[in-house]
Design a protein around this motif. Structure first.
Motif, PDB file in Angstrom:
ATOM      1  N   TYR B  32       0.856  -1.181   0.000  1.00  0.00           N
ATOM      2  CA  TYR B  32       0.000   0.000   0.000  1.00  0.00           C
ATOM      3  C   TYR B  32       0.889   1.226   0.000  1.00  0.00           C
ATOM      4  O   TYR B  32       1.821   1.322   0.785  1.00  0.00           O
ATOM      5  CB  TYR B  32      -0.904  -0.015   1.236  1.00  0.00           C
ATOM      6  CG  TYR B  32      -1.859   1.140   1.324  1.00  0.00           C
ATOM      7  CD1 TYR B  32      -1.875   1.974   2.428  1.00  0.00           C
ATOM      8  CD2 TYR B  32      -2.746   1.411   0.297  1.00  0.00           C
ATOM      9  CE1 TYR B  32      -2.751   3.036   2.508  1.00  0.00           C
ATOM     10  CE2 TYR B  32      -3.625   2.472   0.364  1.00  0.00           C
ATOM     11  CZ  TYR B  32      -3.623   3.281   1.477  1.00  0.00           C
ATOM     12  OH  TYR B  32      -4.492   4.338   1.543  1.00  0.00           O
ATOM     13  N   ILE B  34       1.065   5.640  -0.496  1.00  0.00           N
ATOM     14  CA  ILE B  34       0.294   6.883  -0.416  1.00  0.00           C
ATOM     15  C   ILE B  34       1.209   8.055  -0.746  1.00  0.00           C
ATOM     16  O   ILE B  34       2.393   8.050  -0.380  1.00  0.00           O
ATOM     17  CB  ILE B  34      -0.263   7.108   1.008  1.00  0.00           C
ATOM     18  CG1 ILE B  34      -0.997   5.883   1.521  1.00  0.00           C
ATOM     19  CG2 ILE B  34      -1.181   8.324   1.044  1.00  0.00           C
ATOM     20  CD1 ILE B  34      -1.358   5.983   2.991  1.00  0.00           C
ATOM     21  N   TYR B  36       1.459  12.192  -0.085  1.00  0.00           N
ATOM     22  CA  TYR B  36       0.948  13.321   0.683  1.00  0.00           C
ATOM     23  C   TYR B  36       1.577  14.609   0.172  1.00  0.00           C
ATOM     24  O   TYR B  36       2.704  14.619  -0.298  1.00  0.00           O
ATOM     25  CB  TYR B  36       1.286  13.177   2.169  1.00  0.00           C
ATOM     26  CG  TYR B  36       0.530  12.106   2.902  1.00  0.00           C
ATOM     27  CD1 TYR B  36       1.057  10.831   3.053  1.00  0.00           C
ATOM     28  CD2 TYR B  36      -0.710  12.384   3.475  1.00  0.00           C
ATOM     29  CE1 TYR B  36       0.370   9.853   3.751  1.00  0.00           C
ATOM     30  CE2 TYR B  36      -1.402  11.409   4.174  1.00  0.00           C
ATOM     31  CZ  TYR B  36      -0.854  10.149   4.303  1.00  0.00           C
ATOM     32  OH  TYR B  36      -1.542   9.192   4.997  1.00  0.00           O
ATOM     33  N   PHE B  46      -3.620  14.212   2.199  1.00  0.00           N
ATOM     34  CA  PHE B  46      -3.680  13.043   1.318  1.00  0.00           C
ATOM     35  C   PHE B  46      -3.923  13.473  -0.123  1.00  0.00           C
ATOM     36  O   PHE B  46      -4.787  14.302  -0.402  1.00  0.00           O
ATOM     37  CB  PHE B  46      -4.799  12.119   1.798  1.00  0.00           C
ATOM     38  CG  PHE B  46      -5.159  11.030   0.841  1.00  0.00           C
ATOM     39  CD1 PHE B  46      -6.294  11.135   0.045  1.00  0.00           C
ATOM     40  CD2 PHE B  46      -4.367   9.905   0.723  1.00  0.00           C
ATOM     41  CE1 PHE B  46      -6.636  10.139  -0.840  1.00  0.00           C
ATOM     42  CE2 PHE B  46      -4.707   8.904  -0.166  1.00  0.00           C
ATOM     43  CZ  PHE B  46      -5.845   9.015  -0.944  1.00  0.00           C
ATOM     44  N   ARG B  51      -2.681   0.491  -4.404  1.00  0.00           N
ATOM     45  CA  ARG B  51      -2.354  -0.801  -3.803  1.00  0.00           C
ATOM     46  C   ARG B  51      -1.492  -1.583  -4.783  1.00  0.00           C
ATOM     47  O   ARG B  51      -1.455  -1.300  -5.972  1.00  0.00           O
ATOM     48  CB  ARG B  51      -3.628  -1.556  -3.448  1.00  0.00           C
ATOM     49  CG  ARG B  51      -4.477  -0.822  -2.425  1.00  0.00           C
ATOM     50  CD  ARG B  51      -5.000  -1.709  -1.324  1.00  0.00           C
ATOM     51  NE  ARG B  51      -5.684  -0.929  -0.289  1.00  0.00           N
ATOM     52  CZ  ARG B  51      -5.266  -0.848   0.955  1.00  0.00           C
ATOM     53  NH1 ARG B  51      -4.181  -1.487   1.337  1.00  0.00           N
ATOM     54  NH2 ARG B  51      -5.927  -0.124   1.839  1.00  0.00           N
ATOM     55  N   SER B  98       0.446  -3.720   9.904  1.00  0.00           N
ATOM     56  CA  SER B  98      -0.943  -3.446  10.316  1.00  0.00           C
ATOM     57  C   SER B  98      -1.294  -1.964  10.415  1.00  0.00           C
ATOM     58  O   SER B  98      -2.214  -1.505   9.794  1.00  0.00           O
ATOM     59  CB  SER B  98      -1.239  -4.096  11.666  1.00  0.00           C
ATOM     60  OG  SER B  98      -1.145  -5.474  11.549  1.00  0.00           O
ATOM     61  N   TYR B  99      -0.605  -1.251  11.211  1.00  0.00           N
ATOM     62  CA  TYR B  99      -1.045   0.107  11.471  1.00  0.00           C
ATOM     63  C   TYR B  99      -0.030   1.162  11.078  1.00  0.00           C
ATOM     64  O   TYR B  99      -0.361   2.322  10.954  1.00  0.00           O
ATOM     65  CB  TYR B  99      -1.337   0.279  12.968  1.00  0.00           C
ATOM     66  CG  TYR B  99      -2.265  -0.776  13.493  1.00  0.00           C
ATOM     67  CD1 TYR B  99      -1.778  -1.853  14.211  1.00  0.00           C
ATOM     68  CD2 TYR B  99      -3.623  -0.703  13.240  1.00  0.00           C
ATOM     69  CE1 TYR B  99      -2.621  -2.833  14.676  1.00  0.00           C
ATOM     70  CE2 TYR B  99      -4.474  -1.682  13.716  1.00  0.00           C
ATOM     71  CZ  TYR B  99      -3.977  -2.740  14.425  1.00  0.00           C
ATOM     72  OH  TYR B  99      -4.811  -3.702  14.886  1.00  0.00           O
ATOM     73  N   LYS B 100       1.196   0.768  10.924  1.00  0.00           N
ATOM     74  CA  LYS B 100       2.237   1.754  10.743  1.00  0.00           C
ATOM     75  C   LYS B 100       2.553   1.968   9.271  1.00  0.00           C
ATOM     76  O   LYS B 100       2.607   1.039   8.480  1.00  0.00           O
ATOM     77  CB  LYS B 100       3.506   1.297  11.461  1.00  0.00           C
ATOM     78  CG  LYS B 100       3.349   1.245  12.971  1.00  0.00           C
ATOM     79  CD  LYS B 100       4.512   0.564  13.643  1.00  0.00           C
ATOM     80  CE  LYS B 100       5.816   1.290  13.422  1.00  0.00           C
ATOM     81  NZ  LYS B 100       6.913   0.678  14.211  1.00  0.00           N
ATOM     82  N   LEU B 101       2.738   3.240   8.945  1.00  0.00           N
ATOM     83  CA  LEU B 101       3.233   3.612   7.629  1.00  0.00           C
ATOM     84  C   LEU B 101       4.672   4.086   7.770  1.00  0.00           C
ATOM     85  O   LEU B 101       5.036   4.673   8.781  1.00  0.00           O
ATOM     86  CB  LEU B 101       2.388   4.736   7.020  1.00  0.00           C
ATOM     87  CG  LEU B 101       0.931   4.425   6.700  1.00  0.00           C
ATOM     88  CD1 LEU B 101       0.239   5.683   6.184  1.00  0.00           C
ATOM     89  CD2 LEU B 101       0.824   3.312   5.667  1.00  0.00           C
ATOM     90  N   PHE B 103       7.311   6.644   6.238  1.00  0.00           N
ATOM     91  CA  PHE B 103       7.282   7.863   5.438  1.00  0.00           C
ATOM     92  C   PHE B 103       8.667   8.197   4.899  1.00  0.00           C
ATOM     93  O   PHE B 103       9.667   8.046   5.600  1.00  0.00           O
ATOM     94  CB  PHE B 103       6.797   9.036   6.286  1.00  0.00           C
ATOM     95  CG  PHE B 103       5.367   8.925   6.705  1.00  0.00           C
ATOM     96  CD1 PHE B 103       5.017   8.272   7.877  1.00  0.00           C
ATOM     97  CD2 PHE B 103       4.358   9.457   5.916  1.00  0.00           C
ATOM     98  CE1 PHE B 103       3.691   8.160   8.262  1.00  0.00           C
ATOM     99  CE2 PHE B 103       3.031   9.354   6.293  1.00  0.00           C
ATOM    100  CZ  PHE B 103       2.698   8.709   7.462  1.00  0.00           C
ATOM    101  N   GLY B 104       8.682   8.693   3.687  1.00  0.00           N
ATOM    102  CA  GLY B 104       9.904   9.244   3.133  1.00  0.00           C
ATOM    103  C   GLY B 104      10.153  10.632   3.669  1.00  0.00           C
ATOM    104  O   GLY B 104       9.308  11.216   4.335  1.00  0.00           O
TER     105      GLY B 104
END
Lengths: 112, 113
Positions: B32, B34, B36, B46, B51, B98-101, B103-104
């Motif tokens: 997944y 994204i 921003y 966002f 996906r 599960s919950y964590k993204l 980030f760059g």
């Protein structure tokens, strides 16, 4: 539209003070997150919560605690603020795990 | 741990031109992604997500391309406008996190009038 609000845009505190940062989301999201953002370091996860009264440490939890008594509200607490906690604090929420995170406007905290 | 990185810290484009912002990710299990946009003094906004079962997704003036073979992600902005000036960063997530993204660090887009 998802709305994530944070209690303050700017905050100035003194070393040793207890600091509360509040975050509220209005979309019935399960997950909420607290990040800090510093130049050159990007977004770093402090704590997150996947349900009411549930919390998990992120990558940099030291010096912070959190509280989630209600689904819509996630609080970040600095028990004894220090100058190295001067930063931009960002709250986010997502519907479920692995879903898009929506951010609040941020709180710029300065600790003197 | 795994991290998401960006090739260019600053990108300067002429108003009206197309912009391409790149992102490389290292975790082959990421499914997944994204993008921003963050304007000065504001929280990240966002833009678009994708996906791993897709290689292209379009939004309003934006397109995200995913190349899983080389673990590369790009954001294309058509007819770049002054209001597009901001820092753009990507993030990725994996099923086991599960919950964590992750980030760059971000690319700053400057639009010249």
């Amino acid at each position: 539209d998802v709305k994530v609000t944070q209690s303050s845009r700017y905050l100035v505190k003194r070393t040793g003070e207890k600091v509360f940062l509040e975050c509220v989301q209005d979309m019935d999201h399960e997950n909420m997150f607290w990040y800090r953002q510093d130049p050159g370091l990007g977004l770093r996860l402090i704590y997150f919560s996947y349900d009411v009264k549930m919390k998990e440490k992120g990558d940099i939890p030291e010096g912070y605690s959190v509280s989630r008594e209600k689904k819509e509200r996630f609080s970040l607490i600095l028990e004894s603020a220090s100058t190295n906690q001067t930063s931009m604090y960002l709250c986010a929420s997502s519907l479920t795990g692995g879903d898009t995170q929506y951010f609040g406007p941020g709180t710029r905290l300065t600790v003197l | 741990g795994e991290s998401v990185g960006l090739h260019l810290p600053t990108l300067s484009v002429q108003e009206g031109d197309n912009s391409i912002i790149n992102c490389a990710y290292s975790n082959s299990a990421s499914d997944y992604f994204i993008w921003y946009k963050q304007e000065s003094g504001k929280g990240p906004q966002f833009i678009i997500d994708i996906r791993s079962n897709m290689d292209k997704r379009q939004g309003q003036r934006v397109t995200v391309l995913l190349n899983k073979t080389v673990k590369h992600l790009s954001l294309q902005i058509a007819a770049t406008q002054p209001g597009d000036s901001a820092v753009y960063f990507c993030a990725d997530g994996t099923p086991d996190s599960s919950y964590k993204l992750i980030f760059g660090s971000g690319t700053r887009l400057l639009v010249r009038p």
